[in-house]
Design a protein around this motif. Structure first.
Motif, PDB file in Angstrom:
ATOM      1  N   VAL A 138      -3.381  17.558  48.619  1.00  0.00           N
ATOM      2  CA  VAL A 138      -3.985  18.372  47.557  1.00  0.00           C
ATOM      3  C   VAL A 138      -2.965  18.717  46.478  1.00  0.00           C
ATOM      4  N   PRO A 139      -1.774  19.229  46.831  1.00  0.00           N
ATOM      5  CA  PRO A 139      -0.775  19.450  45.775  1.00  0.00           C
ATOM      6  C   PRO A 139      -0.393  18.164  45.040  1.00  0.00           C
ATOM      7  N   GLY A 140      -0.364  17.049  45.759  1.00  0.00           N
ATOM      8  CA  GLY A 140      -0.067  15.789  45.096  1.00  0.00           C
ATOM      9  C   GLY A 140      -1.125  15.430  44.065  1.00  0.00           C
ATOM     10  N   ALA A 141      -2.395  15.634  44.408  1.00  0.00           N
ATOM     11  CA  ALA A 141      -3.467  15.384  43.450  1.00  0.00           C
ATOM     12  C   ALA A 141      -3.355  16.334  42.256  1.00  0.00           C
ATOM     13  N   ARG A 142      -2.993  17.591  42.528  1.00  0.00           N
ATOM     14  CA  ARG A 142      -2.871  18.570  41.437  1.00  0.00           C
ATOM     15  C   ARG A 142      -1.751  18.158  40.476  1.00  0.00           C
ATOM     16  N   ARG A 143      -0.647  17.663  41.017  1.00  0.00           N
ATOM     17  CA  ARG A 143       0.450  17.217  40.151  1.00  0.00           C
ATOM     18  C   ARG A 143       0.015  16.037  39.283  1.00  0.00           C
ATOM     19  N   LEU A 144      -0.758  15.115  39.858  1.00  0.00           N
ATOM     20  CA  LEU A 144      -1.249  13.989  39.056  1.00  0.00           C
ATOM     21  C   LEU A 144      -2.121  14.478  37.907  1.00  0.00           C
ATOM     22  N   VAL A 145      -2.996  15.429  38.202  1.00  0.00           N
ATOM     23  CA  VAL A 145      -3.885  15.949  37.153  1.00  0.00           C
ATOM     24  C   VAL A 145      -3.066  16.599  36.041  1.00  0.00           C
ATOM     25  N   ARG A 146      -2.058  17.369  36.399  1.00  0.00           N
ATOM     26  CA  ARG A 146      -1.222  18.005  35.378  1.00  0.00           C
ATOM     27  C   ARG A 146      -0.458  16.974  34.556  1.00  0.00           C
TER      28      ARG A 146
ATOM     29  N   ALA B  55     -14.361   9.805  50.514  1.00  0.00           N
ATOM     30  CA  ALA B  55     -14.298  11.144  51.095  1.00  0.00           C
ATOM     31  C   ALA B  55     -12.946  11.814  50.901  1.00  0.00           C
ATOM     32  N   LYS B  56     -11.833  11.107  51.182  1.00  0.00           N
ATOM     33  CA  LYS B  56     -10.532  11.754  51.108  1.00  0.00           C
ATOM     34  C   LYS B  56     -10.193  12.173  49.677  1.00  0.00           C
ATOM     35  N   ALA B  57     -10.387  11.274  48.717  1.00  0.00           N
ATOM     36  CA  ALA B  57     -10.119  11.628  47.329  1.00  0.00           C
ATOM     37  C   ALA B  57     -11.084  12.714  46.855  1.00  0.00           C
ATOM     38  N   GLY B  58     -12.322  12.656  47.329  1.00  0.00           N
ATOM     39  CA  GLY B  58     -13.277  13.705  46.971  1.00  0.00           C
ATOM     40  C   GLY B  58     -12.861  15.053  47.514  1.00  0.00           C
ATOM     41  N   LEU B  59     -12.289  15.071  48.700  1.00  0.00           N
ATOM     42  CA  LEU B  59     -11.821  16.308  49.314  1.00  0.00           C
ATOM     43  C   LEU B  59     -10.609  16.848  48.563  1.00  0.00           C
ATOM     44  N   ALA B  60      -9.562  16.020  48.435  1.00  0.00           N
ATOM     45  CA  ALA B  60      -8.327  16.484  47.812  1.00  0.00           C
ATOM     46  C   ALA B  60      -8.513  16.758  46.325  1.00  0.00           C
ATOM     47  N   GLY B  61      -9.245  15.883  45.636  1.00  0.00           N
ATOM     48  CA  GLY B  61      -9.419  16.047  44.195  1.00  0.00           C
ATOM     49  C   GLY B  61     -10.194  17.305  43.847  1.00  0.00           C
ATOM     50  N   ARG B  62     -11.255  17.577  44.568  1.00  0.00           N
ATOM     51  CA  ARG B  62     -12.045  18.774  44.252  1.00  0.00           C
ATOM     52  C   ARG B  62     -11.310  20.049  44.621  1.00  0.00           C
ATOM     53  N   LEU B  63     -10.540  20.025  45.710  1.00  0.00           N
ATOM     54  CA  LEU B  63      -9.716  21.192  46.036  1.00  0.00           C
ATOM     55  C   LEU B  63      -8.623  21.399  44.986  1.00  0.00           C
ATOM     56  N   ALA B  64      -8.109  20.313  44.438  1.00  0.00           N
ATOM     57  CA  ALA B  64      -7.014  20.409  43.471  1.00  0.00           C
ATOM     58  C   ALA B  64      -7.462  21.028  42.154  1.00  0.00           C
ATOM     59  N   VAL B  65      -8.655  20.668  41.670  1.00  0.00           N
ATOM     60  CA  VAL B  65      -9.053  21.139  40.335  1.00  0.00           C
ATOM     61  C   VAL B  65     -10.135  22.214  40.356  1.00  0.00           C
ATOM     62  N   ARG B  66     -10.946  22.250  41.423  1.00  0.00           N
ATOM     63  CA  ARG B  66     -11.969  23.293  41.615  1.00  0.00           C
ATOM     64  C   ARG B  66     -12.794  23.545  40.360  1.00  0.00           C
TER      65      ARG B  66
END
Length: 394
Positions: free
Chosen positions: A79-87, A99-110
């Motif tokens: 999740v933090p890794g996905a958040r860093r990519l978004v930033r 499923a995994k990207a959907g889980l981590a990505g949605r938790l990262a950006v909410r």
């Protein structure tokens, strides 16, 4: 987190896990079309597999996102890794695949970035017991952080809705590159003979006997174990039949140990077209899907398919073929009967193959799919929907 840059190209971050198979091919098709249309397409995915190189060749910027395929304690870093990519990317749209990207990505950006979640088959279908219940509870909760849940078949959407996932749905069916997947020669028999001559087939596979081909990752989902259970019954009725399993995966060695005679483990193929063209029939006995690509690719090559009745299968088939080309999932007896019925009638196979080819050209052009996905992004952002620059031949 969105960019809001009025003169900048629309930026899409595709967050992806897995990096092989149909999901990876869908993503590559999307980024190829998006890059050609002037969008900035960025793919965040784990290293290894074919996705990173293929996406880069298709025109995408590729960044490393370290994520495992299965759920587990790795989520604490995913999740933090996905958040860093978004930033770093500052996307206008986050498109999370599986499923995994959907889980981590949605938790990262909410919900702070317009988000498209594309399940590519539901996670709760892939597991059982308490894990399935937990996955379903997550999907019901996390739907609040998806501006659209993008399904690849109406059946996939219905399956989610029936389980209480109250989403803002979009349904855009998978498509295939019809310039790439097509018959190699106008005459079916000549096309089949040319393909068989091109392949590294054992001597026993080079004759005129019927050949069934199954293309897919060798894993529980794709149901090759069900096919191997059905094969001895088929051989009793059609002694000269052969089966080629094209692909690799975690179940390879277990399947080898249980395989009956007349089965070739061909391994992974960089180009599956010769295998599809060599086949009399392409079979995919999946336990679950969203809408599998392999049957669409086979039909585009002019080959009939026999598939299990899971999400997307009925929508894939030409009108009227469900009676002959659809069997219940996880039913070796029904699968053996379906194989026998088709492989003993060459004339019927030829007729079904031509219907399949025409159906694929009419309904499953990947350009229509990619145009619709790009249009969905513009709809979410309130931008004018782009006009198609190329007329799609029907």
């Amino acid at each position: 987190m969105p960019t809001n840059r009025s003169n900048a190209p629309l930026t899409v971050l595709h967050l992806v896990q897995p990096v092989e198979g149909g999901v990876a091919r869908v993503v590559v098709d999307l980024v190829r079309a998006q890059a050609a249309a002037g969008l900035r397409a960025v793919v965040g995915c784990p290293p290894g597999g074919r996705l990173a190189d293929a996406a880069r060749e298709a025109g995408a910027e590729v960044l490393t996102w370290r994520a495992g395929r299965a759920p587990g304690p790795g989520l604490a870093t995913e999740v933090p890794g996905a958040r860093r990519l978004v930033r770093r990317v500052r996307p206008d749209v986050l498109h999370a695949h599986s499923a995994k990207a959907g889980l981590a990505g949605r938790l990262a950006v909410r919900g702070r970035v317009p988000t498209v979640f594309q399940p590519h088959a539901w996670s709760f279908d892939a597991v059982g017991g308490a894990t399935a219940a937990l996955a379903l509870r997550w999907e019901r909760y996390a739907v609040r952080w998806a501006d659209r849940v993008l399904c690849v078949s109406e059946a996939e959407r219905r399956a989610g809705a029936s389980e209480g996932i109250h989403a803002r749905w979009a349904v855009i069916r998978n498509g295939v590159d019809l310039g790439h997947f097509r018959p190699g020669a106008p005459d079916r028999d000549h096309d089949r003979a040319l393909a068989r001559a091109e392949l590294p087939l054992p001597a026993a596979f080079r004759g005129d006997g019927p050949l069934a081909v199954c293309v897919g990752r060798l894993c529980h989902q794709k149901g090759q174990d069900v096919l191997l259970q059905a094969w001895p019954e088929l051989l009793a009725a059609v002694p000269g039949a052969r089966l080629a399993l094209v692909g690799d995966g975690p179940d390879t060695e277990r399947l080898r140990r249980t395989a009956p005679p007349g089965v070739l483990f061909a391994g992974a193929a960089a180009d599956i077209r010769p295998w599809l063209r060599a086949a009399d029939l392409v079979v995919l006995p999946s336990r679950w899907e969203g809408m599998a690509l392999a049957p669409l690719e086979a039909m585009a090559c002019g080959r009939p398919v026999l598939v299990s009745d899971v999400s997307g299968a009925r929508e894939s088939l030409p009108p009227g073929q469900a009676r002959l080309c659809l069997v219940p999932p996880q039913d070796p007896t029904a699968l053996a009967k379906g194989l026998t019925r088709l492989l003993t009638e060459p004339g019927l196979l030829a007729e079904l193959g031509e219907q399949a080819r025409q159906h694929a050209r009419t309904d499953f052009d990947v350009r229509r799919t990619t145009d619709a996905v790009t249009g969905l992004y513009h709809e979410l952002l309130g931008r004018p929907r782009p006009l198609n620059q190329e007329r799609i031949s029907r």
